[in-house]
Design a protein around this motif. Structure first.
Motif: not given
Ligand SMILES: Nc1ncnc2c1ncn2[C@@H]1O[C@H](COP(=O)(O)OP(=O)(O)OP(=O)(O)O)[C@@H](O)[C@H]1O
Ligand SMILES: [Mg+2]
Length: 454
Positions: A175, A357, A359-360, A362-363, A366-367
């Motif tokens: 991510g 983070w 999932g970096n 990408r996370e 989504n957040c």
């Protein structure tokens, strides 16, 4: 921050009383007794909020409000109204006032209202700053957002190697934007007119991957009813992106190595070699150096792919980029969801910056989408964020507090710190050793002694 307030009221005694009360509550205060004088002060000074009375000589509170909204929409105006006069309060809000307070003034209530209004101005400024940070990114690589020192270094390498044909290995946690970087390299490079062909080396069993990459002749195997042009040939004149290269089956690695060395491919079952003219970009979130040691990845292939190495930093190492990226997706998502959302409240921003983070980017994306969907105000508030981000506590405490019984030996501090670093780099031992400033072998030895592989 000490908010700067301008008080406008024709009653000088009231101005002096409010001045004294607000200074005690940590405000900077200036005051004047007419609307015209107020406009001069606003033009000359730098106020976070204006507090004005309604009835004053030539330019009254409503008129002043309208002027400020026109000239300085970033400065909120709070209007003082007579107790119970609902009509004038409505008129003030219509004229663009941010809030109204009825007389007699309770200084504590006033302080809270002024502070809230001045935070709004700070937010406006932050949004403006973030917008300009987003739009000043070099136009060609604007898809790759980030102005932190770590990302500036990435931008710099990308700009310098885009035009070359040298192979690039992009590494980084899941991510972090490896595919984005690969696409930017292609789009801004000399081969941009050619195709960008991507394949995930982890997604296919070996025989299928082989024929996908190199192609096969008709009748090469039982099911090969038609000839198939491999991706290397399809990407001719362009770029091939070998994603998740760390998961490429070992048996296929020498074949790939040959293609990179000879610059020709021989499709399965075909008689001759076909020359290939492609730039190779590979990516992985695995620790290839460990994979080589464990004989899961060929060292000679690694050297061929790793002519230029681009290591993408994890999001938690990108500082302010977290908020710049968040702002980018707030604008996008809000437009899509048709919601009016200006930005992030300071408390929510604090949560975003503190979170680790794993999932970096990408996370984070989504957040933000989650938060925009839930948001009820024009700012993202902490309660709009997913639970784990809202309740995240960073575990910086390595040594116990004041309680002597909790004090630990040096070696235990070292053990805790090493495990903490490993956790932060998602178990990547090469990265962990680099952070710790020790040899990878030393790290392995220590982990063995702790009876853990991290
Ligand atoms: N610097 C960036 N600027 C804008 N968007 C980004 C950036 N980095 C990542 N993204 C976005 O984050 C998401 C993940 O990026 P990408 O797919 O490139 O990550 P990756 O490193 O390839 O991840 P994985 O290892 O899981 O395949 C994508 O939606 C991408 O558009
Ligand atoms: Mg990817």
């Amino acid at each position: 921050m000490t908010p700067r307030v301008l008080i406008v009221d024709d009653d000088q005694a009231l101005c002096e009383t409010l001045d004294a009360g607000l200074v005690r509550r940590d405000f900077h205060v200036a005051w004047c007794t007419s609307g015209d004088r107020a406009l001069t002060l606003i033009d000359e000074g730098d106020f976070d909020v204006v507090l004005t009375d309604l009835h004053m000589g030539r330019l009254d509170g409503i008129g002043l409000c309208q002027c400020v909204v026109q000239r300085r929409p970033d400065i909120p105006v709070i209007v003082l109204t007579a107790f119970g006069s609902f009509d004038t309060a409505v008129a003030a809000i219509r004229a663009g006032a941010y809030d109204f307070i009825s007389k007699p003034v309770q200084i504590d209530v006033l302080g809270i209202a002024l502070r809230r209004a001045s935070e709004r101005k700070a937010l406006h400024e932050e949004v403006k700053r973030l917008r300009s940070a987003v739009s000043t990114a070099p136009s060609d690589s604007r898809e790759l957002i980030g102005t932190s020192p770590a990302m500036c270094a990435v931008h710099d390498v990308v700009a310098r190697v885009a035009d070359s044909d040298a192979s690039v290995l992009i590494t980084g946690e899941s991510g972090t934007g490896k595919e984005v970087v690969a696409r930017v390299l292609h789009k801004t490079g000399r081969r941009r007119e050619g195709r960008f062909v991507a394949i995930n080396c982890a997604a296919m069993p070996e025989p299928l991957l082989e024929s996908e990459l190199f192609g096969h002749a008709r009748g090469a195997f039982t099911d090969a009813k038609e000839a198939h042009v491999g991706l290397f040939a399809q990407a001719s004149g362009g770029t091939i992106f070998l994603d998740e290269i760390g998961d490429m089956p070992l048996a296929l690695q020498p074949k790939l190595l040959r293609v990179l060395q000879e610059r020709t491919v021989r499709p399965l079952g075909a008689a001759g070699e076909v020359p290939v003219d492609v730039r190779v970009i590979a990516a992985t979130n695995r620790d290839l150096e460990s994979a080589i040691e464990e004989r899961r990845f060929r060292e000679d292939l690694f050297f061929r792919l790793n002519v230029i190495h681009l290591a993408l930093p994890p999001l938690r190492a990108r500082g302010g980029d977290i908020l710049i990226l968040a702002q980018h997706w707030i604008a996008k998502t809000a437009a899509r969801e048709k919601k009016s959302i200006l930005g992030i409240s300071p408390a929510a921003a604090e949560k975003l910056v503190a979170y680790s983070w794993p999932g970096n980017v990408r996370e984070l994306q989504n957040c933000v989408e989650h938060a925009v969907a839930l948001a009820r105000y024009e700012q993202i508030m902490p309660e709009d964020l997913p639970d784990k981000i809202r309740s995240y506590k960073s575990s910086h405490v390595l040594v116990a507090g004041d309680d002597p019984s909790e004090l630990v030996p040096m070696e235990e501090v070292e053990r805790r710190y090493i495990l903490r670093v490993l956790q932060a780099v998602a178990g990547n031992k090469t990265a962990a050793a680099r952070v710790l400033g020790i040899e990878r072998k030393t790290l392995y030895r220590k982990l063995e002694r702790y009876g853990t592989d991290g």
